[in-house]
Design a protein around this motif. Sequence first.
Motif, PDB file in Angstrom:
ATOM      1  N   GLY A  66       0.834  -1.082  -0.068  1.00 15.60           N
ATOM      2  CA  GLY A  66      -0.039   0.156   0.154  1.00 15.60           C
ATOM      3  C   GLY A  66       0.859   1.159   0.028  1.00 15.60           C
ATOM      4  O   GLY A  66       0.502   2.278  -0.611  1.00 15.60           O
ATOM      5  N   ARG A  67       1.925   1.308   0.582  1.00 13.28           N
ATOM      6  CA  ARG A  67       2.823   2.204   0.728  1.00 13.28           C
ATOM      7  C   ARG A  67       3.463   2.526  -0.793  1.00 13.28           C
ATOM      8  O   ARG A  67       3.490   3.774  -1.189  1.00 13.28           O
ATOM      9  N   VAL A  68       3.984   1.603  -1.193  1.00 10.62           N
ATOM     10  CA  VAL A  68       4.584   1.736  -2.659  1.00 10.62           C
ATOM     11  C   VAL A  68       3.577   2.345  -3.479  1.00 10.62           C
ATOM     12  O   VAL A  68       3.846   2.918  -4.436  1.00 10.62           O
ATOM     13  N   SER A  69       2.284   1.579  -3.586  1.00 11.42           N
ATOM     14  CA  SER A  69       1.649   1.803  -4.656  1.00 11.42           C
ATOM     15  C   SER A  69       1.103   3.406  -4.476  1.00 11.42           C
ATOM     16  O   SER A  69       0.737   4.214  -5.382  1.00 11.42           O
ATOM     17  N   ALA A  70       0.892   3.707  -3.244  1.00  9.95           N
ATOM     18  CA  ALA A  70       0.155   5.372  -2.968  1.00  9.95           C
ATOM     19  C   ALA A  70       1.459   6.118  -3.309  1.00  9.95           C
ATOM     20  O   ALA A  70       1.163   7.246  -4.126  1.00  9.95           O
ATOM     21  N   GLN A  71       2.514   5.924  -3.067  1.00  9.54           N
ATOM     22  CA  GLN A  71       3.717   6.757  -3.529  1.00  9.54           C
ATOM     23  C   GLN A  71       3.673   6.910  -4.905  1.00  9.54           C
ATOM     24  O   GLN A  71       4.000   7.935  -5.734  1.00  9.54           O
ATOM     25  N   GLY A  72       3.917   5.729  -5.707  1.00 12.88           N
ATOM     26  CA  GLY A  72       3.819   5.490  -7.079  1.00 12.88           C
ATOM     27  C   GLY A  72       2.648   6.292  -7.799  1.00 12.88           C
ATOM     28  O   GLY A  72       2.839   7.087  -8.902  1.00 12.88           O
ATOM     29  N   TYR A  73       1.383   6.194  -7.323  1.00 14.68           N
ATOM     30  CA  TYR A  73       0.357   6.823  -7.830  1.00 14.68           C
ATOM     31  C   TYR A  73       0.536   8.405  -7.696  1.00 14.68           C
ATOM     32  O   TYR A  73       0.212   9.071  -8.559  1.00 14.68           O
ATOM     33  N   ARG A  74       1.040   8.767  -6.576  1.00 15.06           N
ATOM     34  CA  ARG A  74       1.166  10.157  -6.463  1.00 15.06           C
ATOM     35  C   ARG A  74       2.236  10.832  -7.297  1.00 15.06           C
ATOM     36  O   ARG A  74       2.057  11.768  -7.818  1.00 15.06           O
ATOM     37  N   VAL A  75       3.267  10.024  -7.451  1.00 10.82           N
ATOM     38  CA  VAL A  75       4.359  10.571  -8.450  1.00 10.82           C
ATOM     39  C   VAL A  75       3.777  10.579  -9.715  1.00 10.82           C
ATOM     40  O   VAL A  75       4.146  11.525 -10.510  1.00 10.82           O
ATOM     41  N   ALA A  76       2.887   9.586 -10.317  1.00 15.73           N
ATOM     42  CA  ALA A  76       2.374   9.545 -11.533  1.00 15.73           C
ATOM     43  C   ALA A  76       1.571  10.910 -11.854  1.00 15.73           C
ATOM     44  O   ALA A  76       1.431  11.168 -12.859  1.00 15.73           O
ATOM     45  N   ARG A  77       0.611  11.097 -10.826  1.00 13.13           N
ATOM     46  CA  ARG A  77      -0.131  12.091 -10.847  1.00 13.13           C
ATOM     47  C   ARG A  77       0.918  13.589 -11.214  1.00 13.13           C
ATOM     48  O   ARG A  77       0.376  14.348 -11.992  1.00 13.13           O
ATOM     49  N   ALA A  78       1.671  13.583 -10.517  1.00 20.17           N
ATOM     50  CA  ALA A  78       2.627  14.914 -10.459  1.00 20.17           C
ATOM     51  C   ALA A  78       3.364  14.871 -11.844  1.00 20.17           C
ATOM     52  O   ALA A  78       3.380  15.928 -12.437  1.00 20.17           O
ATOM     53  N   ARG A  79       3.710  13.713 -12.564  1.00 21.06           N
ATOM     54  CA  ARG A  79       4.129  13.952 -13.853  1.00 21.06           C
ATOM     55  C   ARG A  79       3.114  13.812 -14.904  1.00 21.06           C
ATOM     56  O   ARG A  79       3.574  13.806 -16.045  1.00 21.06           O
ATOM     57  N   GLY A  80       1.870  14.053 -14.647  1.00 26.15           N
ATOM     58  CA  GLY A  80       0.764  14.048 -15.463  1.00 26.15           C
ATOM     59  C   GLY A  80       0.582  12.533 -16.092  1.00 26.15           C
ATOM     60  O   GLY A  80      -0.141  12.532 -17.253  1.00 26.15           O
ATOM     61  N   ILE A  81       0.797  11.653 -15.521  1.00 28.09           N
ATOM     62  CA  ILE A  81       0.448  10.128 -16.254  1.00 28.09           C
ATOM     63  C   ILE A  81      -0.849   9.841 -15.497  1.00 28.09           C
ATOM     64  O   ILE A  81      -1.341  10.058 -14.540  1.00 28.09           O
ATOM     65  N   GLY A  82      -1.780   9.440 -16.580  1.00 26.92           N
ATOM     66  CA  GLY A  82      -3.160   8.941 -16.323  1.00 26.92           C
ATOM     67  C   GLY A  82      -3.131   7.780 -15.559  1.00 26.92           C
ATOM     68  O   GLY A  82      -2.308   6.833 -15.355  1.00 26.92           O
ATOM     69  N   TYR A  83      -4.386   7.522 -14.940  1.00 30.66           N
ATOM     70  CA  TYR A  83      -4.624   6.398 -14.129  1.00 30.66           C
ATOM     71  C   TYR A  83      -4.504   5.261 -14.834  1.00 30.66           C
ATOM     72  O   TYR A  83      -3.781   4.030 -14.468  1.00 30.66           O
ATOM     73  N   ARG A  84      -4.944   4.927 -15.981  1.00 35.23           N
ATOM     74  CA  ARG A  84      -4.906   4.056 -16.763  1.00 35.23           C
ATOM     75  C   ARG A  84      -3.511   3.687 -17.223  1.00 35.23           C
ATOM     76  O   ARG A  84      -3.322   2.219 -17.197  1.00 35.23           O
TER      77      ARG A  84
END
Length: 431
Positions: A112-130
Amino acid sequence: MTDLELRPAAPARRPRPPVPPRPRPARRTPWQALHAAVLRLDASTPAERDRAADVLRALALVAVVLGHWLVSGVVLQAGGHLAGDSPLRDRPGLAPVTWVLQPLAVFFLVGGRVSAQGYRVARARGIGYRTWLTRRLGRLLRPATAFALTWGLVWLGLVLAGTAHETIHTLMWLAYSPLWFLGVYALLIAATPLVHRAPARVAVAACLVVAALDAARVLFPDSGWADALRLLNLPAGWLVPYCLGAVWAAGGFARGRQAVALLLGGAGAMAALILWGGYPAGMAGAPGTTLSNLHPPTLALVAFGLAQSGAALLLRNPLRRAVTAPAPAGPAVHQVRATPRQFLWAAVALLNLTALTVFLWHQTAMLVTTVVPLGLGQVLPGLHTSPGAPLWTAARCGWIPVFVLVLAVLVTAVRDRDGTRAKRSNNRTIT
């Protein structure tokens, strides 16, 4: 006649001074090469990386592997077929062992920690959820698909060879057992955006779902729908530590009091549910039991996961110090020999790099070691005898090094194959 042009004689060339031969670099011994590799691995680790999370995942992986090897028995029956068994069936006194060798909550906490961090970094870089989800699930599905297809071919070979149905069922059940974890983990990864918004609230809601479905089992014991609905506990029960990992990623649990509250509250609730709630003390499934805390998770297992998560969070600082070399006090000096902490970090890092492969194939290593002697006509204690025998556990521990060796061979072969496929894929992309 043509005129001849007379040229002055060329001056004599001065002899060049001899060039001294370049000294050849001293050949490093294997021990020196090992130290250099460990130092490179330690130096390449980003300073902002929380090594405690990697240590927790490595410890959880080792505990899961050892736990499966120690409680999963394959017994040669009188009819010549194989059947699964476990020392937990006839030895309820071994239940506390499962409190150590069943650390799946720690897996989901770190996940859960790794996924939450990765999702936050992806959003900051403009990477979509899909796109983010496709990449995350691809890391799970590629090796899992290769594993499933390999054992599918094994199943086909056993059927064509006329192997007993009981033997095929036992082997397939044990070999494919790690896949349920990946299925649940994939569902929780897909729910990361929801967890990221309000992890604490989602964790409380998941606890309430598990409690309600456990209550339905008690109130309606003979109804099939209550048992069917309890399958929802499979994602809901593991969603709780997954959400705690998201809280950790958001900066929560900075103070030790919160982790202590999780540890004491979870342990107290687990004890109460076991003593007065009718839940079994063991936190791993055992054949022949009417109620399992693990399949699907019960409220007792959720409480146990809270206690495990609290203990893991309390261990972060000691684990971080154990794998982090202290910074030099004086001027920087070229380091030649790695310290014990750097060696320990190298072992943790390598185990994390192969974590999914080890998890998928560890039961296969045990099954290969079990089946090969039978093909040679050998029936060996600790491999083919009943786990209820007095010395079975001692004999089983003697087979652990063999399981480790076979697993190392399998992991090497699988990773080499995956690496070759990746190179081919890259070549196709480049050309």
